[in-house]
Scaffold this motif. Structure first.
Motif, PDB file in Angstrom:
ATOM      1  N   MET A  15       0.856  -1.189   0.000  1.00  0.00           N
ATOM      2  CA  MET A  15       0.000   0.000   0.000  1.00  0.00           C
ATOM      3  C   MET A  15       0.897   1.246   0.000  1.00  0.00           C
ATOM      4  N   SER A  16       0.732   2.063  -0.984  1.00  0.00           N
ATOM      5  CA  SER A  16       1.527   3.285  -1.056  1.00  0.00           C
ATOM      6  C   SER A  16       0.870   4.381  -0.253  1.00  0.00           C
ATOM      7  N   ILE A  17       1.612   5.488  -0.040  1.00  0.00           N
ATOM      8  CA  ILE A  17       1.078   6.618   0.705  1.00  0.00           C
ATOM      9  C   ILE A  17      -0.136   7.195  -0.019  1.00  0.00           C
ATOM     10  N   LEU A  18      -0.134   7.089  -1.345  1.00  0.00           N
ATOM     11  CA  LEU A  18      -1.220   7.700  -2.118  1.00  0.00           C
ATOM     12  C   LEU A  18      -2.542   6.982  -1.903  1.00  0.00           C
ATOM     13  N   ASP A  19      -2.484   5.639  -1.674  1.00  0.00           N
ATOM     14  CA  ASP A  19      -3.736   4.910  -1.512  1.00  0.00           C
ATOM     15  C   ASP A  19      -3.912   4.391  -0.085  1.00  0.00           C
ATOM     16  N   ALA A  20      -3.222   5.018   0.879  1.00  0.00           N
ATOM     17  CA  ALA A  20      -3.293   4.562   2.270  1.00  0.00           C
ATOM     18  C   ALA A  20      -4.663   4.776   2.889  1.00  0.00           C
ATOM     19  N   THR A  21      -5.480   5.627   2.284  1.00  0.00           N
ATOM     20  CA  THR A  21      -6.809   5.886   2.837  1.00  0.00           C
ATOM     21  C   THR A  21      -7.830   4.838   2.411  1.00  0.00           C
ATOM     22  N   GLU A  22      -7.408   3.854   1.608  1.00  0.00           N
ATOM     23  CA  GLU A  22      -8.288   2.765   1.207  1.00  0.00           C
ATOM     24  C   GLU A  22      -7.703   1.453   1.700  1.00  0.00           C
ATOM     25  N   LEU A  23      -8.538   0.611   2.320  1.00  0.00           N
ATOM     26  CA  LEU A  23      -8.082  -0.664   2.841  1.00  0.00           C
ATOM     27  C   LEU A  23      -8.163  -1.722   1.751  1.00  0.00           C
ATOM     28  N   VAL A  24      -6.990  -2.120   1.249  1.00  0.00           N
ATOM     29  CA  VAL A  24      -6.907  -3.173   0.246  1.00  0.00           C
ATOM     30  C   VAL A  24      -5.861  -4.170   0.724  1.00  0.00           C
ATOM     31  N   VAL A  25      -6.258  -5.422   0.889  1.00  0.00           N
ATOM     32  CA  VAL A  25      -5.347  -6.460   1.360  1.00  0.00           C
ATOM     33  C   VAL A  25      -4.856  -7.263   0.160  1.00  0.00           C
ATOM     34  N   PRO A  26      -3.584  -7.077  -0.219  1.00  0.00           N
ATOM     35  CA  PRO A  26      -3.048  -7.832  -1.371  1.00  0.00           C
ATOM     36  C   PRO A  26      -3.052  -9.330  -1.091  1.00  0.00           C
ATOM     37  N   PRO A  27      -3.200 -10.149  -2.120  1.00  0.00           N
ATOM     38  CA  PRO A  27      -3.192 -11.606  -1.915  1.00  0.00           C
ATOM     39  C   PRO A  27      -1.806 -12.084  -1.465  1.00  0.00           C
ATOM     40  N   ASN A  28      -1.797 -13.108  -0.641  1.00  0.00           N
ATOM     41  CA  ASN A  28      -0.562 -13.755  -0.182  1.00  0.00           C
ATOM     42  C   ASN A  28       0.378 -12.804   0.564  1.00  0.00           C
ATOM     43  N   ILE A  29      -0.155 -11.762   1.192  1.00  0.00           N
ATOM     44  CA  ILE A  29       0.683 -10.830   1.933  1.00  0.00           C
ATOM     45  C   ILE A  29       1.131 -11.480   3.244  1.00  0.00           C
ATOM     46  N   GLU A  30       2.393 -11.256   3.600  1.00  0.00           N
ATOM     47  CA  GLU A  30       2.922 -11.801   4.843  1.00  0.00           C
ATOM     48  C   GLU A  30       2.346 -11.037   6.042  1.00  0.00           C
ATOM     49  N   LEU A  31       2.376 -11.700   7.204  1.00  0.00           N
ATOM     50  CA  LEU A  31       1.806 -11.101   8.405  1.00  0.00           C
ATOM     51  C   LEU A  31       2.516  -9.802   8.777  1.00  0.00           C
ATOM     52  N   SER A  32       3.837  -9.779   8.677  1.00  0.00           N
ATOM     53  CA  SER A  32       4.579  -8.563   9.030  1.00  0.00           C
ATOM     54  C   SER A  32       4.236  -7.416   8.094  1.00  0.00           C
ATOM     55  N   GLU A  33       4.084  -7.740   6.801  1.00  0.00           N
ATOM     56  CA  GLU A  33       3.718  -6.704   5.827  1.00  0.00           C
ATOM     57  C   GLU A  33       2.284  -6.218   6.065  1.00  0.00           C
ATOM     58  N   LEU A  34       1.394  -7.155   6.417  1.00  0.00           N
ATOM     59  CA  LEU A  34       0.014  -6.779   6.703  1.00  0.00           C
ATOM     60  C   LEU A  34      -0.041  -5.873   7.935  1.00  0.00           C
ATOM     61  N   THR A  35       0.792  -6.172   8.925  1.00  0.00           N
ATOM     62  CA  THR A  35       0.827  -5.353  10.139  1.00  0.00           C
ATOM     63  C   THR A  35       1.257  -3.930   9.803  1.00  0.00           C
ATOM     64  N   ASP A  36       2.283  -3.792   8.954  1.00  0.00           N
ATOM     65  CA  ASP A  36       2.739  -2.454   8.538  1.00  0.00           C
ATOM     66  C   ASP A  36       1.669  -1.743   7.723  1.00  0.00           C
ATOM     67  N   LEU A  37       1.010  -2.504   6.846  1.00  0.00           N
ATOM     68  CA  LEU A  37      -0.049  -1.918   6.013  1.00  0.00           C
ATOM     69  C   LEU A  37      -1.179  -1.373   6.881  1.00  0.00           C
ATOM     70  N   ILE A  38      -1.598  -2.176   7.880  1.00  0.00           N
ATOM     71  CA  ILE A  38      -2.690  -1.750   8.764  1.00  0.00           C
ATOM     72  C   ILE A  38      -2.281  -0.532   9.577  1.00  0.00           C
ATOM     73  N   ALA A  39      -1.031  -0.498  10.045  1.00  0.00           N
ATOM     74  CA  ALA A  39      -0.550   0.649  10.820  1.00  0.00           C
ATOM     75  C   ALA A  39      -0.608   1.928   9.986  1.00  0.00           C
ATOM     76  N   THR A  40      -0.213   1.831   8.719  1.00  0.00           N
ATOM     77  CA  THR A  40      -0.274   2.990   7.822  1.00  0.00           C
ATOM     78  C   THR A  40      -1.709   3.416   7.574  1.00  0.00           C
TER      79      THR A  40
END
Length: 450
Positions: free
Chosen positions: A1-26
Motif C-alpha cells: 500500500m503506497s502513501i497515495l492509496d493509504a486511505t483505502e483498505l486493500v489487502v493484497p493476496p498472499n501478503i505476509e503477516l509482518s507486511e500486513l501489520t505495517d499496512l494496517i498501521a499505515t
C-alpha cells in the motif's frame, strides 16, 4: 500500500503477516475516522476481514465498534466465524453491543448473543429488556459507584478498580448497601479528601437522576439543561447505569433526523439512507402519501361546491395556485420553527398563549405585505377591481388562518402524546388547501356582484 492509496483498505493476496501489520498501521494513521474504518473493513472479503481483525489490538477493535455506527459494525461482523465475532464483541461497550443486536435482522440476533461470554450476554440482555426509545435501552451500565459506609481511603481503592471499565470517571456515585442511589461526588474530591473521612460527609445528596423508562430524548434534554457530563439511571431508586454526553449526542442526532423525515411527510427510515432498499422507501412513504391523497381529495369537493362561482367569474381560477401555495408556505414556516423550539425545550403547551400572540402578530405583518403584493399582481393581470379586492382580502385572510393553524397544531399534538413533527409540510399544505379555497370563494361571494 503506497502513501497515495493509504486511505483505502486493500489487502493484497498472499501478503505476509509482518507486511500486513505495517499496512494496517499505515491505514490506521491515514484513516482516523472509526465510521470510515468500519465501512472499509466491512467492504473487504471475509477471509481478508478475519486477517485484518486479527492484526488489530483490543483497543483498536474497541474503538472500531464503539465509535462506528451500529449499521457499519453489523456489516463488519457479517459472516464472521462465531468465535471471532465473540472476541470482537467482547471488547466493545455493552450499550454498543446492545444497539448492534437490536438493529440486526431477527435471524442474526440469536447468533450475536450466543457468541458473547455469559456474563457479557446477561448485561446486554438487560439493556435489550428496556423499551427501545427509553433511556434504559441507551444507558451505559459500567458506572463507578461506592457504598456510603466506606471511608475515603477505602472508597478510593474501590473506585480505582472500577475506573478502567467505567464510561466516565467524572462522577463517583454513592449507594447504600441495597444499591439505592444516595449521592454523588467528583472523582477529584474523592482523591483530595483526607483518607479517614467518611463518604457520607463528602457526598452531595442533591443530585438529579432519571428513571430507566424515561424517554431517551427527555433524558437527553435534562442532561443538557443541567450542564452535566453524565446522568445516573435508576430503577425504583436502584442505580443501574448512566447516560453520558456522548450518548446524548447520538440520541439528539437520531431524534433530529427522525423529525426532519417526518416533517418531509415520511416515516423515519431507521437506517442510513444508502442502506435503505427501494421497497423500504416505498413502505415508509406510501402511507403518508395515501393519507395526504385522501385528505387532498376534499379540495376537489370544495371546487365542485363552488362550481357556479367559477363559471361566473373564470378569472378566480387564475389565482388558486397562488393563494393555496401562500397559505401552505406560511404554515410550513411556522411549524418548522415551532417543532424545533419544542424539541429543544424552548416551548411547551403552557406557552400557547405567547406563541399565538407572537405568530398572529407576525402573521398580520406578513398578511399586509402579501396583500400588497397580491393587489399589484392582480393589477398587472388586468382582472378588474372586484377580483383584485377578492384576491387581496383572501391572501391576507389565508395568511392569518395559516398562522393560527401552524401555531396550534404542534402544541395540541404534543399535548395528546403525539410527535409534533408529524405536522409536516405536506400535512399543513393539505389542511390549508381546502380551507383556503373555502375562504376564497366565500369572500368572492361577498365582494363580486352580478
Amino acid at each position: 500500500m503506497s502513501i497515495l492509496d493509504a486511505t483505502e483498505l486493500v489487502v493484497p493476496p498472499n501478503i505476509e503477516l509482518s507486511e500486513l501489520t505495517d499496512l494496517i498501521a499505515t491505514w490506521l494513521e491515514a484513516v482516523p475516522d472509526a465510521q470510515r474504518r468500519a465501512e472499509q473493513v466491512a467492504a473487504v472479503p471475509v477471509p481478508d476481514r478475519i486477517r485484518v481483525l486479527g492484526v488489530l489490538n483490543e483497543q483498536q477493535v474497541a474503538e472500531l465498534f464503539d465509535h462506528a455506527s451500529p449499521h457499519a459494525s453489523i456489516d463488519v461482523l457479517d459472516e464472521l466465524p462465531s468465535e471471532l465475532r465473540g472476541r470482537a464483541l467482547a471488547v466493545a461497550a455493552p450499550d454498543v453491543i446492545a444497539e448492534i443486536v437490536r438493529l440486526s435482522p431477527d435471524s442474526q440476533q440469536h447468533g450475536l448473543r450466543a457468541s458473547l461470554p455469559a456474563d457479557r450476554r446477561a448485561v446486554v440482555d438487560g439493556l435489550l429488556s428496556w423499551p427501545e426509545d427509553s433511556v434504559g435501552a441507551r444507558m451505559t451500565p459500567n458506572v463507578t459507584s461506592i457504598v456510603d459506609t466506606l471511608t475515603v481511603r477505602e472508597a478510593n481503592r474501590a473506585a480505582r478498580t472500577q475506573a478502567a471499565d467505567a464510561e466516565t470517571i467524572a462522577y463517583v456515585y454513592v449507594t447504600n448497601e441495597a444499591g439505592l442511589l444516595e449521592g454523588v461526588m467528583s472523582f477529584r474530591d474523592l482523591v483530595l479528601a483526607p483518607g479517614s473521612t467518611s463518604v457520607r460527609e463528602l457526598m452531595d445528596t442533591d443530585l438529579l437522576s432519571v428513571d430507566a423508562r424515561t424517554d431517551q430524548e427527555a433524558a437527553s434534554r435534562m442532561l443538557i439543561a443541567n450542564h452535566l457530563f453524565a446522568l445516573p439511571v435508576v430503577d425504583e431508586g436502584r442505580l443501574i447505569g448512566i447516560i453520558t454526553s456522548d450518548d446524548v449526542a447520538d440520541i439528539i442526532d437520531e431524534e433530529f433526523t427522525e423529525d426532519a423525515e417526518r416533517q418531509g411527510g415520511s416515516n423515519p427510515l431507521d437506517v442510513p439512507y444508502l442502506r435503505a432498499s427501494p421497497f423500504l422507501l416505498w413502505r415508509k412513504r406510501i402511507l403518508w402519501l395515501l393519507a395526504l391523497f385522501i385528505a387532498e381529495a376534499y379540495t376537489g369537493t370544495v371546487l365542485r361546491h363552488f362550481e357556479e362561482e367559477l363559471e361566473t367569474t373564470v378569472t378566480l381560477a387564475f389565482f388558486i395556485p397562488l393563494l393555496i401555495g401562500t397559505g401552505g408556505n406560511t404554515g410550513t414556516q411556522i411549524t418548522s420553527t415551532l417543532v424545533r423550539a419544542m424539541a429543544v425545550g424552548d416551548v411547551r403547551f403552557r406557552d400557547m398563549g405567547k406563541v399565538l400572540t407572537k405568530e398572529l402578530t407576525a402573521g398580520s405583518f406578513i398578511a399586509l405585505t402579501m396583500a400588497l403584493a397580491a393587489i399589484i399582481r392582480a393589477w398587472t393581470l388586468g382582472v378588474g377591481v372586484e377580483v383584485a379586492i377578492t384576491v387581496t382580502l383572501t391572501v391576507a385572510a389565508i395568511v392569518i388562518w395559516s398562522s393560527l393553524i401552524g401555531s396550534v397544531l404542534p402544541l395540541l399534538l404534543r399535548r395528546i402524546g403525539l410527535d409534533p413533527a408529524v405536522v409536516s409540510a405536506p400535512m399543513i399544505s393539505t389542511i390549508v388547501d381546502g380551507t383556503g379555497l373555502i375562504i376564497y370563494f366565500e369572500i368572492a361571494r361577498l365582494v363580486i356582484t352580478g
